[in-house]
Design an enzyme around this catalytic site. Structure first.
Site, mmCIF file in Angstrom:
data_model
loop_
_atom_site.group_PDB
_atom_site.id
_atom_site.type_symbol
_atom_site.label_atom_id
_atom_site.label_comp_id
_atom_site.label_asym_id
_atom_site.label_seq_id
_atom_site.Cartn_x
_atom_site.Cartn_y
_atom_site.Cartn_z
ATOM 1 N N HIS A 77 0.775 -1.205 0.060
ATOM 2 C CA HIS A 77 0.010 0.061 -0.008
ATOM 3 C C HIS A 77 0.772 1.290 -0.224
ATOM 4 O O HIS A 77 0.379 2.388 -0.080
ATOM 5 C CB HIS A 77 -1.030 -0.082 1.232
ATOM 6 C CG HIS A 77 -0.509 0.406 2.390
ATOM 7 N ND1 HIS A 77 -0.204 -0.534 3.438
ATOM 8 C CD2 HIS A 77 -0.253 1.428 3.162
ATOM 9 C CE1 HIS A 77 0.333 0.037 4.465
ATOM 10 N NE2 HIS A 77 0.064 1.320 4.373
ATOM 11 N N ASP A 101 0.237 -7.518 1.778
ATOM 12 C CA ASP A 101 0.592 -6.156 1.622
ATOM 13 C C ASP A 101 2.088 -6.168 1.872
ATOM 14 O O ASP A 101 2.700 -5.807 2.930
ATOM 15 C CB ASP A 101 0.074 -5.347 3.020
ATOM 16 C CG ASP A 101 0.160 -4.006 2.758
ATOM 17 O OD1 ASP A 101 0.575 -3.301 1.756
ATOM 18 O OD2 ASP A 101 -0.221 -3.258 3.678
ATOM 19 N N GLN A 117 0.696 5.641 11.785
ATOM 20 C CA GLN A 117 0.799 6.415 10.214
ATOM 21 C C GLN A 117 2.311 6.681 10.085
ATOM 22 O O GLN A 117 2.744 7.656 10.741
ATOM 23 C CB GLN A 117 -0.102 7.365 10.168
ATOM 24 C CG GLN A 117 -1.698 7.245 9.573
ATOM 25 C CD GLN A 117 -2.127 5.814 10.318
ATOM 26 O OE1 GLN A 117 -2.168 6.083 11.477
ATOM 27 N NE2 GLN A 117 -2.710 5.146 9.616
ATOM 28 N N GLY A 118 2.777 6.237 8.998
ATOM 29 C CA GLY A 118 4.176 6.635 8.367
ATOM 30 C C GLY A 118 5.156 5.468 8.818
ATOM 31 O O GLY A 118 6.123 5.510 8.370
ATOM 32 N N ASP A 119 4.751 4.622 9.578
ATOM 33 C CA ASP A 119 5.418 3.475 9.868
ATOM 34 C C ASP A 119 5.382 2.365 9.158
ATOM 35 O O ASP A 119 6.009 1.423 8.870
ATOM 36 C CB ASP A 119 5.393 2.898 11.404
ATOM 37 C CG ASP A 119 5.752 3.745 12.418
ATOM 38 O OD1 ASP A 119 6.892 4.399 12.283
ATOM 39 O OD2 ASP A 119 5.098 3.845 13.586
ATOM 40 N N SER A 120 4.399 2.459 8.286
ATOM 41 C CA SER A 120 3.860 1.282 7.226
ATOM 42 C C SER A 120 5.256 1.224 6.293
ATOM 43 O O SER A 120 5.837 1.853 6.012
ATOM 44 C CB SER A 120 2.782 1.876 6.139
ATOM 45 O OG SER A 120 1.552 1.767 6.740
HETATM 46 N N1 ARG Z 1 -1.313 2.271 7.176
HETATM 47 C C1 ARG Z 1 -0.405 2.986 8.157
HETATM 48 C C2 ARG Z 1 0.691 3.718 7.043
HETATM 49 O O1 ARG Z 1 0.605 3.733 6.141
HETATM 50 C C3 ARG Z 1 0.035 2.179 9.155
HETATM 51 C C4 ARG Z 1 -0.679 2.088 10.184
HETATM 52 C C5 ARG Z 1 -0.252 1.156 11.465
HETATM 53 N N2 ARG Z 1 -1.511 1.024 12.431
HETATM 54 C C6 ARG Z 1 -1.185 0.479 13.524
HETATM 55 N N3 ARG Z 1 -2.037 0.870 14.564
HETATM 56 N N4 ARG Z 1 -0.120 -0.197 13.781
HETATM 57 O O2 ARG Z 1 1.674 4.262 7.758
#
Ligand code: ARG
Length: 249
Positions: A61, A106, A193-196
């Protein structure tokens, strides 16, 4: 839930200075220089890990599809992204997991124009290590709705089994392809967010780091009862190896 779609609310930030040191990644602390040398920050705002010195493993993603792509910059070799020692290398190609449609699968590989001279992070190739205490690291938000970080943060997150995680997320979870981690009861520790795209990892029997997950999604960040969801690396290890071969790794 579609990865990346978890909405941040920013609850709790009223602009007043925090009376206590603010929690990091969520609920973690700064990583030491050299502690996780395979960590990479990607310019679209994701994390990644060096699978080969010139191939980054990240989340599907985080990329827009497969093919030639010279637009992504990978920053490696540092915890502080503004350090003069940061090594910056551009992508040449992207390979998004075959069949990726926003649920499960993913993972993606990014081929770099030249190697980053740092140790790589091997993949867990069997499910044996998919339990226990994991660590996750990244430059993402330090709380739900928080800002991206200049310094790499890390936090330890315990494994949450599929049945428990499934009761939190129902059919949004793809248990054969995902694993969960977090403090179910209390929340407070998580990726965000941003760790993805960044790695979830632990040590193997020999005491070496192995990657067991890829930061994928969650309902908010660090909420009680809502663990972080990670791509289950052992499920895809053979596919990832094959894909890296196709990228000319
Ligand atoms: N989708 C998020 C990203 O794009 C990562 C989210 C992880 N969330 C969590 N609660 N562990 O950075």
């Amino acid at each position: 839930m579609v990865p990346g779609s978890a909405q941040a609310t920013g609850a709790g930030s009223d602009g007043a200075p925090d009376p206590v040191p603010s929690p990091k990644i969520v609920g973690g602390e700064k990583a030491q220089q050299g502690e996780f040398p395979w960590m990479v920050r990607l310019s679209m705002g994701c994390g990644g890990a060096l699978y080969k010195q010139d191939v980054v493993l990240t989340a599907a993603h985080c990329v827009e599809g497969s093919g030639e792509n010279t637009e992504i910059e990978a920053v490696g070799g540092v915890t502080d992204l503004s350090s003069p020692d940061a090594v910056k290398v551009n992508s040449t190609k992207v390979l998004q997991a075959p069949g990726y449609d926003g649920k499960g699968k993913d993972w993606a590989l990014i081929k770099l124009e030249k190697p980053i001279d740092q140790p790589t992070l091997p993949l867990a190739t069997s499910a044996d290590l998919n339990e226990g205490d994991f660590t996750v690291a990244g430059w993402g938000a330090d709380k739900e709705g928080g800002e991206q970080q200049q310094n790499l943060l890390k936090v330890d997150v315990p494994f949450v089994d599929d049945a428990t995680c499934g009761s939190a997320y129902g059919s949004e979870l793809t248990p054969e392809e995902e694993l969960c981690a977090g403090d179910l009861e209390n929340g407070g520790i998580d990726s965000c967010q941003g760790d993805s795209g960044g790695p979830l990892f632990r040590k193997d029997e020999a005491g070496e780091f192995v990657q067991v997950g890829i930061v994928s999604w969650g309902d908010g960040c660090a909420r009680p009862g809502k663990p972080g969801v990670y791509t289950e690396v052992s499920t895809f290890a053979a596919d990832i190896e094959k894909a890296a071969g196709e990228l000319g790794a």
